[in-house]
Scaffold this motif. Sequence first.
Motif, PDB file in Angstrom:
ATOM      1  N   ARG A  96      27.308  39.287  43.863  1.00 53.35           N
ATOM      2  CA  ARG A  96      28.114  38.214  43.285  1.00 53.35           C
ATOM      3  C   ARG A  96      28.332  38.437  41.794  1.00 53.35           C
ATOM      4  N   GLY A  97      27.677  39.416  41.229  1.00 53.65           N
ATOM      5  CA  GLY A  97      27.811  39.701  39.801  1.00 53.65           C
ATOM      6  C   GLY A  97      29.086  40.451  39.482  1.00 53.65           C
ATOM      7  N   ASP A  98      29.344  40.605  38.183  1.00 50.03           N
ATOM      8  CA  ASP A  98      30.544  41.317  37.741  1.00 50.03           C
ATOM      9  C   ASP A  98      30.184  42.571  36.957  1.00 50.03           C
ATOM     10  N   GLN A  99      28.970  43.105  37.143  1.00 51.03           N
ATOM     11  CA  GLN A  99      28.565  44.308  36.443  1.00 51.03           C
ATOM     12  C   GLN A  99      29.435  45.487  36.885  1.00 51.03           C
ATOM     13  N   PRO A 100      29.612  46.490  36.011  1.00 52.60           N
ATOM     14  CA  PRO A 100      30.434  47.652  36.365  1.00 52.60           C
ATOM     15  C   PRO A 100      29.848  48.403  37.560  1.00 52.60           C
ATOM     16  N   LEU A 101      30.733  48.997  38.343  1.00 49.36           N
ATOM     17  CA  LEU A 101      30.346  49.870  39.457  1.00 49.36           C
ATOM     18  C   LEU A 101      30.967  51.239  39.190  1.00 49.36           C
ATOM     19  N   PRO A 102      30.334  52.052  38.341  1.00 49.97           N
ATOM     20  CA  PRO A 102      30.985  53.244  37.809  1.00 49.97           C
ATOM     21  C   PRO A 102      31.094  54.427  38.768  1.00 49.97           C
ATOM     22  N   TRP A 103      30.284  54.450  39.817  1.00 50.33           N
ATOM     23  CA  TRP A 103      30.327  55.572  40.753  1.00 50.33           C
ATOM     24  C   TRP A 103      31.664  55.567  41.484  1.00 50.33           C
ATOM     25  N   GLN A 104      32.288  56.711  41.597  1.00 53.56           N
ATOM     26  CA  GLN A 104      33.619  56.773  42.201  1.00 53.56           C
ATOM     27  C   GLN A 104      33.600  56.207  43.622  1.00 53.56           C
ATOM     28  N   ASN A 105      34.742  55.620  43.996  1.00 57.98           N
ATOM     29  CA  ASN A 105      34.935  55.034  45.331  1.00 57.98           C
ATOM     30  C   ASN A 105      34.008  53.846  45.598  1.00 57.98           C
ATOM     31  N   SER A 106      33.665  53.109  44.546  1.00 63.03           N
ATOM     32  CA  SER A 106      32.801  51.940  44.697  1.00 63.03           C
ATOM     33  C   SER A 106      33.638  50.666  44.735  1.00 63.03           C
ATOM     34  N   HIS A 107      33.227  49.727  45.595  1.00 66.06           N
ATOM     35  CA  HIS A 107      33.991  48.501  45.798  1.00 66.06           C
ATOM     36  C   HIS A 107      33.029  47.318  45.888  1.00 66.06           C
ATOM     37  N   ARG A 108      33.393  46.229  45.261  1.00 65.24           N
ATOM     38  CA  ARG A 108      32.576  45.020  45.248  1.00 65.24           C
ATOM     39  C   ARG A 108      32.862  44.180  46.500  1.00 65.24           C
ATOM     40  N   VAL A 109      31.796  43.682  47.132  1.00 67.04           N
ATOM     41  CA  VAL A 109      31.902  42.772  48.269  1.00 67.04           C
ATOM     42  C   VAL A 109      31.172  41.495  47.874  1.00 67.04           C
ATOM     43  N   PRO A 110      31.864  40.387  47.641  1.00 73.83           N
ATOM     44  CA  PRO A 110      31.220  39.219  47.042  1.00 73.83           C
ATOM     45  C   PRO A 110      30.330  38.412  47.971  1.00 73.83           C
ATOM     46  N   ASP A 111      30.562  38.472  49.289  1.00 69.18           N
ATOM     47  CA  ASP A 111      29.777  37.634  50.194  1.00 69.18           C
ATOM     48  C   ASP A 111      29.928  38.125  51.630  1.00 69.18           C
ATOM     49  N   MET A 112      29.243  37.448  52.555  1.00 69.65           N
ATOM     50  CA  MET A 112      29.262  37.851  53.953  1.00 69.65           C
ATOM     51  C   MET A 112      30.634  37.663  54.605  1.00 69.65           C
ATOM     52  N   SER A 113      31.384  36.680  54.139  1.00 72.11           N
ATOM     53  CA  SER A 113      32.729  36.486  54.698  1.00 72.11           C
ATOM     54  C   SER A 113      33.617  37.683  54.378  1.00 72.11           C
ATOM     55  N   ALA A 114      33.521  38.165  53.149  1.00 70.96           N
ATOM     56  CA  ALA A 114      34.300  39.345  52.756  1.00 70.96           C
ATOM     57  C   ALA A 114      33.840  40.565  53.540  1.00 70.96           C
ATOM     58  N   LEU A 115      32.539  40.664  53.779  1.00 70.05           N
ATOM     59  CA  LEU A 115      32.033  41.795  54.558  1.00 70.05           C
ATOM     60  C   LEU A 115      32.519  41.715  56.001  1.00 70.05           C
ATOM     61  N   ALA A 116      32.532  40.513  56.578  1.00 72.06           N
ATOM     62  CA  ALA A 116      33.026  40.360  57.942  1.00 72.06           C
ATOM     63  C   ALA A 116      34.486  40.802  58.050  1.00 72.06           C
ATOM     64  N   GLU A 117      35.269  40.476  57.038  1.00 74.78           N
ATOM     65  CA  GLU A 117      36.667  40.906  57.030  1.00 74.78           C
ATOM     66  C   GLU A 117      36.767  42.417  56.921  1.00 74.78           C
ATOM     67  N   LEU A 118      35.937  43.011  56.072  1.00 73.07           N
ATOM     68  CA  LEU A 118      35.906  44.469  55.945  1.00 73.07           C
ATOM     69  C   LEU A 118      35.527  45.115  57.268  1.00 73.07           C
ATOM     70  N   LYS A 119      34.547  44.554  57.935  1.00 68.11           N
ATOM     71  CA  LYS A 119      34.077  45.091  59.210  1.00 68.11           C
ATOM     72  C   LYS A 119      35.163  45.049  60.278  1.00 68.11           C
ATOM     73  N   ARG A 120      35.995  44.035  60.235  1.00 66.77           N
ATOM     74  CA  ARG A 120      37.064  43.916  61.234  1.00 66.77           C
ATOM     75  C   ARG A 120      38.179  44.941  61.021  1.00 66.77           C
ATOM     76  N   GLY A 121      38.228  45.551  59.868  1.00 66.26           N
ATOM     77  CA  GLY A 121      39.290  46.488  59.549  1.00 66.26           C
ATOM     78  C   GLY A 121      39.036  47.873  60.108  1.00 66.26           C
ATOM     79  N   ASP A 122      39.937  48.780  59.765  1.00 63.86           N
ATOM     80  CA  ASP A 122      39.824  50.171  60.198  1.00 63.86           C
ATOM     81  C   ASP A 122      38.973  50.958  59.202  1.00 63.86           C
ATOM     82  N   GLY A 123      38.381  52.012  59.693  1.00 67.02           N
ATOM     83  CA  GLY A 123      37.593  52.874  58.826  1.00 67.02           C
ATOM     84  C   GLY A 123      36.315  53.302  59.520  1.00 67.02           C
ATOM     85  N   PRO A 124      35.549  54.169  58.877  1.00 67.72           N
ATOM     86  CA  PRO A 124      34.290  54.634  59.471  1.00 67.72           C
ATOM     87  C   PRO A 124      33.231  53.543  59.461  1.00 67.72           C
TER      88      PRO A 124
END
Length: 221
Positions: A96-124
């Motif tokens: 839930r923080g806003d600290q930098p995520l400097p490692w390439q290809n890094s993405h912030r997921v703020p909560d379980m609802s956002a993760l559930a949406e990510l899980k429903r999508g395409d990808g590995p």
Amino acid sequence: MRKVIGAAFISLDGVMQAPGGPDEDTTGGFALGGWLFNSFDEEVGQQIDRLFSGDFDLLLGRRTYDIFAAYWPFVEGEDKALGARFDRAAKYVVTRGDQPLPWQNSHRVPDMSALAELKRGDGPDLIIQGSSTLYPQLLKAGLIDRLTVMTFPVVLGSGKRLFGDGTPPLSMRMIDHEVTGGGTVIATYEPDGGVKPGSFQAIPPTAAELERRHRMKEGLW
């Protein structure tokens, strides 16, 4: 739809804090970092190789992300190939923080609802390493599809545990297991619904048993 797959190194008493080294995570005064080193064996290495053999993205808590980002992009030697795979993979960081995520290809997921949406999508599939704080949340939200627990023959006594505060009751079904030459139990589970209590009691409760229950209810037992 993606799967969320957890893989955890734990002690016999369920501790998963800082398996990799003394300075990995000393929070809470934990002084046994690196406990995994002398118990790691060939079969455990093979399990890790299988886990990361295909396409994957990483799902990490913020502190585990910090540990990984400070190590894996810079690793040399026999771990360099795995470091390169981690480098290329997308890293989804539950924070839930806003600290930098400097490692390439890094993405912030703020909560379980956002993760559930990510899980429903395409990808590995999304693979979790470390990240003890994620498991209670993921299990409560019903987002774990598979969990491999590698239980090493060591008792640590204290530290962050795989099933910490907030873990819901649930049943798990074992789908695979092995015992390594070094005594580590590698077991893979899938969720199997809620806990269904029963009783081995074969006779009606005796007067002594009823009295025991009364004392238990009154806090006198």
